[in-house]
Motif scaffolding. Structure first.
Motif, short mmCIF file in Angstrom:
data_model
loop_
_atom_site.label_atom_id
_atom_site.label_comp_id
_atom_site.label_asym_id
_atom_site.label_seq_id
_atom_site.Cartn_x
_atom_site.Cartn_y
_atom_site.Cartn_z
N LEU A 178 43.33 51.75 44.19
CA LEU A 178 42.72 50.78 43.28
C LEU A 178 41.48 50.11 43.86
O LEU A 178 40.40 50.14 43.29
N LEU A 179 41.64 49.45 45.02
CA LEU A 179 40.55 48.64 45.56
C LEU A 179 39.33 49.47 45.98
O LEU A 179 38.19 49.12 45.65
N PRO A 180 39.51 50.58 46.73
CA PRO A 180 38.33 51.39 47.07
C PRO A 180 37.62 51.94 45.83
O PRO A 180 36.38 51.97 45.78
N THR A 181 38.39 52.37 44.83
CA THR A 181 37.78 52.88 43.60
C THR A 181 36.99 51.79 42.90
O THR A 181 35.87 52.00 42.42
N THR A 182 37.56 50.57 42.86
CA THR A 182 36.88 49.45 42.23
C THR A 182 35.60 49.08 42.98
O THR A 182 34.57 48.79 42.38
N ALA A 183 35.66 49.10 44.32
CA ALA A 183 34.47 48.77 45.12
C ALA A 183 33.34 49.74 44.84
O ALA A 183 32.18 49.33 44.65
N TRP A 184 33.65 51.04 44.80
CA TRP A 184 32.63 52.03 44.49
C TRP A 184 32.13 51.86 43.07
O TRP A 184 30.93 52.00 42.79
N ALA A 185 33.04 51.58 42.13
CA ALA A 185 32.64 51.42 40.72
C ALA A 185 31.68 50.24 40.56
O ALA A 185 30.68 50.34 39.84
N MET A 186 31.95 49.14 41.23
CA MET A 186 31.04 47.99 41.17
C MET A 186 29.68 48.34 41.78
O MET A 186 28.63 47.95 41.25
N GLY A 187 29.70 49.09 42.88
CA GLY A 187 28.45 49.51 43.50
C GLY A 187 27.65 50.43 42.59
O GLY A 187 26.43 50.26 42.44
N ALA A 220 30.59 36.73 41.09
CA ALA A 220 30.69 37.90 41.98
C ALA A 220 32.01 37.90 42.74
O ALA A 220 32.70 38.94 42.80
N ILE A 221 32.37 36.76 43.33
CA ILE A 221 33.55 36.73 44.20
C ILE A 221 34.84 36.45 43.42
O ILE A 221 35.80 37.22 43.47
N ILE A 222 34.85 35.34 42.68
CA ILE A 222 36.07 34.96 41.96
C ILE A 222 36.23 35.79 40.69
O ILE A 222 37.27 36.41 40.45
N GLY A 223 35.18 35.82 39.87
CA GLY A 223 35.28 36.53 38.60
C GLY A 223 35.41 38.02 38.73
O GLY A 223 36.10 38.66 37.93
N SER A 224 34.73 38.62 39.73
CA SER A 224 34.72 40.09 39.85
C SER A 224 35.69 40.60 40.90
O SER A 224 36.60 41.37 40.58
N VAL A 226 38.10 39.04 42.71
CA VAL A 226 39.48 38.59 42.49
C VAL A 226 39.93 38.91 41.07
O VAL A 226 40.97 39.55 40.86
N GLY A 227 39.14 38.49 40.07
CA GLY A 227 39.56 38.64 38.67
C GLY A 227 39.78 40.06 38.24
O GLY A 227 40.81 40.40 37.64
N PHE A 228 38.82 40.94 38.54
CA PHE A 228 38.95 42.33 38.10
C PHE A 228 40.10 43.03 38.80
O PHE A 228 40.81 43.84 38.20
N ASN A 229 40.29 42.74 40.07
CA ASN A 229 41.35 43.44 40.78
C ASN A 229 42.75 42.96 40.40
O ASN A 229 43.69 43.74 40.39
N THR A 230 42.89 41.67 40.06
CA THR A 230 44.19 41.23 39.54
C THR A 230 44.43 41.87 38.18
O THR A 230 45.55 42.30 37.87
N TYR A 231 43.36 41.96 37.37
CA TYR A 231 43.53 42.57 36.05
C TYR A 231 43.84 44.07 36.15
O TYR A 231 44.77 44.56 35.50
N LEU A 232 43.07 44.79 36.96
CA LEU A 232 43.31 46.23 37.08
C LEU A 232 44.66 46.51 37.74
O LEU A 232 45.29 47.53 37.46
N ALA A 233 45.11 45.61 38.61
CA ALA A 233 46.46 45.76 39.17
C ALA A 233 47.50 45.64 38.06
O ALA A 233 48.49 46.38 38.04
N LEU A 234 47.27 44.72 37.12
CA LEU A 234 48.18 44.59 35.98
C LEU A 234 48.16 45.86 35.13
O LEU A 234 49.22 46.31 34.66
N VAL A 235 46.96 46.42 34.91
CA VAL A 235 46.86 47.66 34.13
C VAL A 235 47.72 48.75 34.76
O VAL A 235 48.44 49.48 34.08
N GLY A 236 47.67 48.86 36.09
CA GLY A 236 48.46 49.87 36.79
C GLY A 236 49.95 49.59 36.75
O GLY A 236 50.75 50.52 36.68
#
Length: 299
Positions: A178-187, A220-224, A226-236
């Protein structure tokens, strides 16, 4: 754990709409969104490197990351930022709350899961609710095409987000990290946005105003990160339709902030509209599990 992720996501994303409004102005929208996800990507890569969890991705992973970039970390926010030119940020959150219904429509279109009568009832309630939220603008003498344009842009952004939900769910079903994929996706999203900015002739510099920079760091930090990764973790963990329950509560947080900071004025039609939007989502999906457990615990 699901309950914690759920409420953290609601709290964070319910506040990001106002921060987005603080960024709109001097700096072009593609530049603002690009820097948001560039900083978020750098921060997430740094966290992964510090934790020694920065694993290489396969070609399939990078394809998924590119799709996520287009749906969740670029085009959707280009729409949301642009829509703040036309009406308060809290109203954009109301339109965004239709994401669970769009998720179900996408499953109908892409996976041939025919919606039942309950879904159709909820979808109609949600649509009528959004119309009522904008009723004061619709019937105002000052009404012009800008309101309809802003509403249309918000709906397009919400649809991009909905497609990103499905992409993320597919990626996590394939056990992609999840996290590495999200980091690349944001980049990838940041590079895409910077390319658009340069093509449009914009400089990549941004405002140094204190409010703008504060909003940028928060988004960038809280909204993206933290926020996106908690949300995508829920999706999973619970799937895209159930995770999208979060969007049902976003408008309540966002409109409260919009009332205080942007002077949003409530009317009877807007109040009824919010109730219908929330009720329509709940009609489609029922009460979220955290609320069910909280209610049963009090019996």
């Amino acid at each position: 754990m699901n309950t914690f992720l759920y409420f953290i996501t609601v709290l964070i994303w319910g506040t990001t709409w106002l921060a987005i409004a603080f960024q709109v102005g001097e700096t072009p929208v593609p530049v603002s969104v690009g820097w948001r996800f560039a900083l978020a990507s750098i921060a997430l890569f740094a966290i992964l490197a510090f934790q020694r969890k920065l694993v290489p991705l396969s070609k399939e992973n990078h394809k998924m990351a590119a799709l996520l970039a287009l749906c969740l970390f670029s085009n959707n926010f280009l729409c949301f930022y642009a829509a703040t030119h036309y009406f308060p940020s809290g109203l954009i959150a109301v339109v965004f709350s239709l994401a669970p219904i769009l998720n179900a429509l996408n499953l109908w279109w892409l996976e041939k899961r025919t919606p039942n009568r309950t879904f159709m009832q909820g979808a109609v309630m949600g649509f009528v609710g959004v119309v009522l939220m904008f009723a004061s603008q619709f019937f105002s003498a000052a009404m012009d095409m800008n309101i309809l344009l802003g509403l249309g842009i918000s709906l397009v952004g919400t649809y991009f987000f909905s497609m990103g939900n499905l992409v993320s769910a597919k990626a996590q079903q394939k056990a992609m990290p999840l996290l590495p994929t999200t980091a690349w996706a944001m980049g990838y999203g940041a590079l895409y946005l910077f390319a658009i900015s340069l093509i449009m002739g914009h400089s990549l510099t941004f405002s140094t105003d204190t409010l703008y920079v504060s909003a940028l760091v928060y988004l960038a930090i809280i909204g993206s990160v933290v926020g996106f990764n908690t949300y995508l973790a829920l999706v999973g963990r619970i799937g895209a339709p159930k995770a999208a329950y979060c969007t049902v509560l976003f408008p309540l947080v966002a409109l409260s902030l919009s009332t205080v900071f942007e002077g949003y004025e409530w009317t009877w039609t807007s109040l009824i509209g919010v109730v219908l939007v929330v009720s329509g989502n709940l009609r489609v999906f029922g009460l979220p599990e955290p609320i069910k457990r909280w209610y049963l615990a009090r019996q």
